[in-house]
Every structure is written in structure tokens, then in C-alpha cells.
Design an enzyme around this catalytic site. Structure first.
Site, PDB file in Angstrom:
ATOM      1  CG  ASP A  40     -38.431  -7.792 -47.131  1.00 48.63           C
ATOM      2  OD1 ASP A  40     -37.791  -8.066 -46.408  1.00 48.63           O
ATOM      3  OD2 ASP A  40     -39.786  -7.604 -46.739  1.00 48.63           O
ATOM      4  CB  THR A  81     -39.670  -6.101 -42.804  1.00 50.06           C
ATOM      5  OG1 THR A  81     -38.983  -6.732 -43.667  1.00 50.06           O
ATOM      6  CG2 THR A  81     -40.823  -5.305 -43.854  1.00 50.06           C
ATOM      7  NE  ARG A 165     -42.775  -6.341 -41.548  1.00 50.01           N
ATOM      8  CZ  ARG A 165     -43.241  -7.523 -41.649  1.00 50.01           C
ATOM      9  NH1 ARG A 165     -44.448  -7.915 -41.579  1.00 50.01           N
ATOM     10  NH2 ARG A 165     -42.168  -8.695 -41.777  1.00 50.01           N
ATOM     11  CG  ASP A 308     -37.576 -11.174 -45.466  1.00 52.09           C
ATOM     12  OD1 ASP A 308     -36.498 -11.040 -44.917  1.00 52.09           O
ATOM     13  OD2 ASP A 308     -38.571 -11.447 -44.802  1.00 52.09           O
TER      14      ASP A 308
HETATM   15 ZN   LIG Z   1     -36.897 -10.862 -42.936  1.00 56.45          ZN
END
Ligand SMILES: [Zn+2]
Length: 554
Positions: A40, A81, A165, A308
């Protein structure tokens, strides 16, 4: 190894290959397991910048043994994302798969819905809203759906991530299972009634080990001497937001003390051990679901969310972010080593990419005299409303400015008997007069016209009439959303169609893959069609990416 031993092995290997080659094409004996790895917010340049701090078994192994697409991009906005994970596994963009944002504004209810929110399901292994998640909003099939059809439902298809998700969307609507991190005091992985009514025993056993709390019992020390990290900034600098509960954005960091103070394992998401826990669950899935042990291909989708969460707070120049990547490299090596041992080298196929990249801290670029600044949705909404009132009379004309889209008040436009496109056109022209804005297109134009290049293409590929705004726009490069309006000039975001958000690594390795580099431009939407070729199955239904022929062996 003696020479004769080695020679016999080489001869045997080439004989086996020749025999297979002569008798049947590669796709007739597809990989026993495909492992999709998403990191991510991984920028492509991390491969280059961090190279000399990586070991041999992770990213360097992907470069040495795999196929590396060095100019791979997202070609839609927003680069977020939900849209990213859906794009990787459907082989298309929000215009077709329907995940137009992480938080999607819904005109009918005048509110925002989270992309995997589903009030019709309940949590399994968790309580509260974290369990009310499903792929209901996804409108196209993924690799998981197609593999289930290809194998008459005999494949095991499993999605794993800390973020819900990122675990759910790769599985499409008919994949077997998705597991995500419920955080809280327990730090367990949970799922929802979309998939089953109770967790598989191997997940319950895994949760019983309470590894999240164990990992938070330590101090985060830098893995390397500080002068080995590639950054022009000191560890303590004004652009970074400390970990939740911490006072300085520096290493070492006493995680045990922070965890004691909050009692919430959510902290794990911002540390390298978020990636460790993700790998742990992936390895538990290999055993618990017997992945890759028979001729029916399985799919394991693993997404590493922590890079992330951390990079949002600290930006891509932080010592902490590089430290996390050096440790992630070891996690990926651990995963590969276990795949070699359990499934067997040459019997599985891996791909690795990111759901989007991410920009430098905007304030840092501005301090370097770069062309950079922050966008302000609230101010923009106020200004647009003011100019619409001036033109059309009193009223609240703008419903919402979000995800670089303007949602207009369609009922007010109807009551005043105005032509919707004329109002959209006025807003777009008004935006194009703003020196920070590069492009603005109306929904009407996006429905009528075919935009096939540049930023207009990115906007068009992110646009679905029933889910997107009335005017879509892009800021100029360097203009970014603030990470948090409450913490100005710190942290970073991603959302745009510019290279710092779109350029991600794409690697393939293992069965059916020819090693080498691909330097021509490719799209992330090419991944799913390429995997479909390796597996010998149909494309996800809405895929419009192209197979990358350089990747494929015969
Ligand atoms: Zn992000």
C-alpha cells in the site's frame, strides 16, 4: 555440490522442461498457486533508492528472477486504496469496476458511503461496524471470481490485509474468504457474514496466539546505522507526524509504552510488525487452507497496509519509512522461502505491485522552492457557491466538493428549470480560471466524449455517471490534499493522476514468467489479463488492460 551432481541436476531439469514443452504448453499445467502481493502506497523509486539496503531474498530476488515493469502506472483518478485494489484484480478502472473512491458520495442520501460498507451483513469474529463489510459495491469480476469459474469452484481464493477494503476487493463477489484486522484490545483478524457464519478454525487458532499484542511489547529500534538510510532530512524533522500517542517522530520508539497508554492494537498498523502479522496470517493460510498443494490453482491475495499508514504520517523521506521497507523486504523473503518449501519453486506464480504511490510532503517541497501547495476543499466549495449565487441567484448550489469532484444541487437546478450542463460548464470554466487547476471536465462531456490521453483520460477512466460528481478536475502537479487539516504542513496524501501518485512497481515471478525488464509504459490494468493468460482462463469481465507479452513464457 560436486560438479557431476550439479551437471546431472541441470540435465534433469532441462530434460523435464523440454518434455513438458514438447507435450503441452505452460498454461495446460498452470501454477498451483498465484500469490498477489500489494504494497500500500509503494512508489516505484523505492526499489532504486533503498536497493543497497535490501537483502537477496525479497525485492532483489524479484528483480533477479522475475519480470520487472519499470514504467507501470495507474491511468485513473483518484489514486486511492479502494479503486487501486479493485483495479489490480479486475484489470480495469473505476469507470467500469465502480469503486470510484474510498468514500463515495451518494446523491440520493446526500451522504458518503465507505467503498466496502454493507449494512446487510454482520461481523464474523468482531463486533460493530468493522464487520459490516462486503464487496457489494464492486461491479466487475476479479481474478478470484474467474478462477472459481475456471475450476468449477474448486479453487481456494483467500484475501488477507490489515485494511478491510484491501482484503475484500481482490476477492470479487464470489471469492472464498477475506480477513482483515479488527484492531482493538484483541488485535484479531475478522471477516463478515458475506463469506461465512463463523471463522475457520485456523483463523480462530491464529487469533488465539494474540500476536499483535506480543509485537507491541517491544521497542522499535532502527535496523541499520542511521547513516545508511537514504534521506536528506534528520530523523527529527518538522514534516513528520509522530506515531499515535508518541511525542517525537523519531526512532527508537517505545511501542510497549504507547500500547500500554492506549490499550489499542491499532498502533500496530503504523509499525513494521503490521507487515509481520500480515505475513504470519498469510503463512497460516497456506497451511490452514492447504494452498498450492494440488493441481487445482489457488489464489492468495496479500496486501501490506502498514507502509501506507506510516507514510501518510511521515512522507517518503522518513527514516521510519525506509526502515519499514527494509524490514518488509525480509517479510517478503520469508513468504517466498515458505512458498518454495511448501508449494515448490517453479510451481507458483507471484506478482507484486502497489495500489497507488504517494507524494513527498508538500510543505517540504515548498520549502525547497518547488512548485507545491495545499488544496482546500472547504474554501473551494465556498468560492464556487459564491460565484454560482452571483450568476444564478441565492441558494446552496454545491452539495459537496470531494475527491476532486464537484457534486451540484440537482434538485435546486431542477426547481429553477436550469439546463444541468450549463451549470456544470460554468463551474468547469470557473475552475479552469484557477491557476492551481490543470484540467476540469463536466459529467456531460465525460458521457459524450472519448478522452484517450493524458489527464483527461485519467479523469474519464475514474468516472462512472451514477457514482461520480458533476464536474471532475485535477490540480496542477505539486498541489496536494493535506494529510490532516488539523496538523498543517505535515504528512502526505495521494489522490492525483500525476506520476508521484501513479508510478508503481509491477513484478511477476515464478511459473509461466520470463525474467527480464519491461521498460515500455504499461498499466496496472494489464496485471489481471496477464495473470489470466498464465492461468489459462478467461479475463475478468470488464478488464480492458492488455496482456504484457514480455512477461509470458510458453
Ligand atoms: Zn493512503
Amino acid at each position: 555440490m560436486t560438479c557431476s551432481h550439479r551437471c546431472i541436476l541441470v540435465a534433469a531439469a532441462s530434460l523435464a522442461f523440454t518434455t513438458t514443452d514438447a507435450q503441452s504448453p505452460q498454461w495446460a499445467e498452470p501454477p498451483r498457486l498465484v500469490v498477489g502481493i500489494v504494497v500500500d502506497q509503494m512508489r516505484a523509486d523505492y526499489i532504486y533508492r533503498y536497493w543497497d539496503n535490501f537483502g537477496e531474498g525479497g525485492f532483489k530476488r524479484l528483480v533477479a528472477e522475475g519480470s520487472f515493469q519499470r514504467d507501470a502506472h495507474y491511468d485513473h483518478v483518484p489514486t486511492k486504496t479502494g479503486p487501486g485494489h479493485a483495479g489490480i484484480y479486475t484489470g480495469t478502472t473505476p469507470a467500469r469496476h465502480g469503486i470510484v473512491a474510498n468514500d463515495m458520495y451518494v446523491r440520493s442520501s446526500k451522504s458518503t458511503i465507505y467503498c466496502v460498507e454493507d449494512k446487510g451483513v454482520t461481523g464474523v469474529g468482531s463486533t460493530g461496524t468493522i464487520g459490516q463489510r462486503s464487496p457489494l459495491n464492486l461491479l466487475a469480476t476479479t481474478l478470484a471470481d474467474e478462477l472459481e469459474r475456471r475450476t468449477d469452484g474448486r479453487s481456494k481464493t483467500i484475501g488477507i490485509a490489515l485494511k478491510d477494503r484491501s482484503a475484500i476487493l481482490p476477492m470479487g463477489r464470489t471469492g472464498d474468504a477475506a480477513f482483515w484486522f479488527a484492531a482493538g484490545t484483541d488485535g484479531a483478524f475478522a471477516s463478515s457474514s458475506w463469506y461465512f457464519d463463523s471463522l475457520p478454525q485456523w483463523v480462530t487458532d491464529f487469533n488465539g496466539e494474540r500476536l499483535a499484542a506480543t509485537y507491541l511489547g517491544r521497542t522499535w529500534e532502527p535496523l541499520l546505522a542511521l547513516d545508511r538510510y537514504h534521506t536528506p532530512l534528520p530523523d527529527d524533522n518538522p514534516y513528520e507526524v509522530p506515531l499515535p500517542g508518541a511525542t517525537t517522530p523519531t526512532l527508537p520508539q517505545d511501542l510497549q509504552a504507547l500500547f500500554k497508554a492506549s490499550g489499542d492494537t491499532y498502533l500496530l498498523r503504523f509499525t513494521p510488525w503490521g507487515n509481520t502479522l500480515t505475513t504470519d496470517l498469510a503463512l497460516a493460510a497456506l497451511v490452514g487452507e492447504d494452498l498450492g498443494t494440488d493441481a487445482v490453482p489457488d489464489l492468495l491475495a496479500v496486501s501490506y497496509s502498514s507502509p501506507d499508514d506510516l507514510a501518510h504520517r511521515m512522507g517518503p523521506r522518513a527514516v521510519e519509512v525506509e526502515d519499514m521497507y527494509v524490514r518488509l523486504d525480509q517479510e517478503i523473503a520469508r513468504l517466498f522461502a515458505e512458498l518454495d518449501r511448501r508449494v515448490g519453486k517453479g510451481k507458483y506464480t507471484v506478482f507484486l505491485t502497489a495500489d497507488h504511490a504517494g507524494s513527498d510532503v508538500t510543505a517540504y517541497l515548498a520549502d525547497l522552492k518547488g512548485s507545491a501547495g495545499y488544496s482546500d476543499d472547504v474554501k473551494l466549495e465556498r468560492e464556487l457557491d459564491a460565484s454560482l449565487i452571483k450568476l444564478l441567484g441565492p441558494g446552496k448550489w454545491v452539495r459537496r466538493v470531494t475527491n476532486d469532484q464537484v457534486f451540484l444541487n440537482d434538485s435546486l437546478i431542477a426547481v429553477r428549470k436550469l439546463e444541468p450542463h450549463q451549470v456544470q460548464r460554468f463551474v468547469a470554466d470557473r475552475l479552469l480560471g484557477d491557476p492551481t487547476i490543470a484540467e476540469a471536465l463536466t459529467a456531460t462531456d465525460l458521457v459524450r466524449e472519448n478522452y484517450s490521453e493524458g489527464m483527461r483520460r485519467n479523469l474519464a477512466r475514474g468516472f462512472m455517471p451514477t457514482r461520480s460528481g458533476d464536474v471532475l478536475y485535477s490540480y496542477r502537479p505539486g498541489i496536494a490534499e493535506p494529510y490532516s487539516t488539523r496538523i498543517p504542513n505535515k504528512g502526505t496524501e495521494h489522490n492525483t493522476g500525476w506520476n508521484y501518485d501513479t508510478h508503481v512497481p509491477v513484478f511477476f515471478m515464478g511459473r509461466g514468467v520470463v525474467e527480464g525488464e519491461v521498460v515500455r509504459p504499461t498499466s496496472v490494468t494489464d496485471i489481471a489479463p496477464t495473470v489470466s493468460m498464465i492461468l489459462g482462463m478467461t479475463m475478468p469481465d470488464a478488464a480492458d488492460g492488455r496482456v504484457v507479452p514480455e512477461v509470458l513464457g510458453r
